[in-house]
Design a protein around this motif. Structure first.
Motif, short mmCIF file in Angstrom:
data_model
loop_
_atom_site.label_atom_id
_atom_site.label_comp_id
_atom_site.label_asym_id
_atom_site.label_seq_id
_atom_site.Cartn_x
_atom_site.Cartn_y
_atom_site.Cartn_z
N ALA A 107 7.70 -14.57 22.94
CA ALA A 107 7.70 -13.49 23.92
C ALA A 107 8.61 -13.81 25.09
N VAL A 108 8.61 -15.07 25.52
CA VAL A 108 9.50 -15.49 26.61
C VAL A 108 10.94 -15.48 26.13
N LYS A 109 11.16 -15.97 24.92
CA LYS A 109 12.53 -16.06 24.39
C LYS A 109 13.18 -14.69 24.27
N TYR A 110 12.39 -13.69 23.88
CA TYR A 110 12.94 -12.35 23.65
C TYR A 110 12.58 -11.35 24.75
N SER A 150 15.52 -7.59 32.55
CA SER A 150 14.93 -7.05 33.78
C SER A 150 13.59 -7.73 34.09
N ASN A 151 12.71 -7.79 33.09
CA ASN A 151 11.41 -8.43 33.28
C ASN A 151 11.57 -9.92 33.57
N ARG A 152 12.52 -10.56 32.89
CA ARG A 152 12.75 -11.98 33.12
C ARG A 152 13.18 -12.24 34.57
N LEU A 175 10.25 -11.84 37.01
CA LEU A 175 9.35 -12.98 36.98
C LEU A 175 9.98 -14.22 37.60
N ILE A 176 11.27 -14.43 37.33
CA ILE A 176 11.95 -15.59 37.92
C ILE A 176 12.00 -15.46 39.43
N SER A 177 12.28 -14.25 39.93
CA SER A 177 12.30 -14.01 41.37
C SER A 177 10.94 -14.29 42.00
N TYR A 178 9.88 -13.79 41.35
CA TYR A 178 8.52 -14.02 41.86
C TYR A 178 8.18 -15.51 41.85
N PHE A 179 8.48 -16.16 40.75
CA PHE A 179 8.11 -17.57 40.60
C PHE A 179 8.92 -18.46 41.53
N SER A 180 10.19 -18.12 41.73
CA SER A 180 11.03 -18.89 42.66
C SER A 180 10.52 -18.75 44.08
N GLY A 181 10.08 -17.52 44.45
CA GLY A 181 9.50 -17.32 45.77
C GLY A 181 8.21 -18.10 45.94
N PHE A 182 7.42 -18.15 44.86
CA PHE A 182 6.17 -18.91 44.89
C PHE A 182 6.42 -20.40 45.11
N THR A 214 2.95 -19.09 29.38
CA THR A 214 3.06 -19.72 30.70
C THR A 214 3.91 -20.98 30.64
N PHE A 215 3.62 -21.84 29.67
CA PHE A 215 4.34 -23.10 29.55
C PHE A 215 5.83 -22.84 29.28
N SER A 216 6.13 -21.94 28.36
CA SER A 216 7.51 -21.66 27.99
C SER A 216 8.26 -21.02 29.15
N PHE A 217 7.61 -20.12 29.88
CA PHE A 217 8.30 -19.44 30.98
C PHE A 217 8.68 -20.42 32.07
N ILE A 218 7.76 -21.32 32.43
CA ILE A 218 8.07 -22.31 33.46
C ILE A 218 9.21 -23.22 33.01
N MET A 219 9.17 -23.62 31.75
CA MET A 219 10.22 -24.49 31.22
C MET A 219 11.58 -23.80 31.27
N THR A 220 11.66 -22.54 30.85
CA THR A 220 12.94 -21.84 30.79
C THR A 220 13.43 -21.43 32.18
#
Length: 209
Positions: free
Chosen positions: A36-39, A43-45, A48-55, A111-117
């Motif tokens: 799911a993370v790979k594909y 836009s969604n990626r 999420l990256i913007s949110y997680f980077s702000g976090f 969760t694990f894959s998203f943080i890694m990528t």
């Protein structure tokens, strides 16, 4: 100690089909989460990256609200634990229990894959401290609870459609004690996720990101 090990071995031998089914669904869920993370669409990626980077940028300066975090951790886990238990009390619960196991695996893999990528090579430290500590406790508890729920549901199914099968499953003897032990161990995982993992995340973020 040998008694406990022998008891666990006996339980595994008696319920190995259920353990196998739960592990297969859990592993499938992890695989789906990774894909799911790979594909994920761009836009969604990016959102999420913007949110997680702000976090991660703000976590070093933001005090941890342990009360609110504890409530959210309990609520998140109860949303899976309670349905597994309820479906275990029904004769049709088996497929739903297995689907819930797959969903648990999906969230873990995603969760694990998203943080890694998101952080590429540097994400492994953050992924490990944010996902692994509490799940070392949670996963065995979810597996044990799922096996108990599958045993309950199967017995009810047999009782409903095969009237001659009224012999109680010995595995379900002293079931209250088993559930109390699972709950006690699960509480340790909740405490780790609430009070240990956030500080590990904070340490990793402030030192390496």
């Amino acid at each position: 100690m040998n008694f406990i090990i022998n008891k666990l071995n006996q339980t595994f031998r008696d319920k190995k089909v259920y353990f196998f089914m739960v592990l297969i669904m859990f592993c499938l869920g992890i695989s789906f989460g990774l894909y799911a993370v790979k594909y994920m669409n761009e836009s969604n990626r990016n959102d999420l990256i913007s949110y997680f980077s702000g976090f991660t940028s703000s976590i070093g300066d933001t005090p941890i609200d342990y009360g609110n975090l504890l409530f959210n951790v309990i609520k998140k886990n109860m949303l899976i634990i309670i349905p597994i238990f309820i479906f275990g009390l029904t004769f049709f619960g088996m497929p739903f229990i297995l689907i819930l196991d797959m969903l648990k695996g999906f969230t873990l893999g995603y969760t694990f894959s998203f943080i890694m990528t998101t952080f590429e090579g540097k994400g492994i430290g953050l992924a490990l401290v944010s996902v692994i500590p509490q799940n070392l406790i949670y996963i065995p508890c979810f597996i044990a609870l799922s096996v108990i729920a599958l045993s309950f549901s199967t017995q009810r199914f047999k009782g409903k459609f095969f009237k001659r099968t009224n012999v109680k499953d010995p595995f379900l003897n002293l079931i209250g004690n088993k559930l109390i032990i699972i709950l006690a161990v699960f509480t340790i995982g909740i405490l780790i996720e609430t009070y240990v993992s956030p500080n590990l995340i904070k340490f990793v973020v402030t030192k390496f990101y």
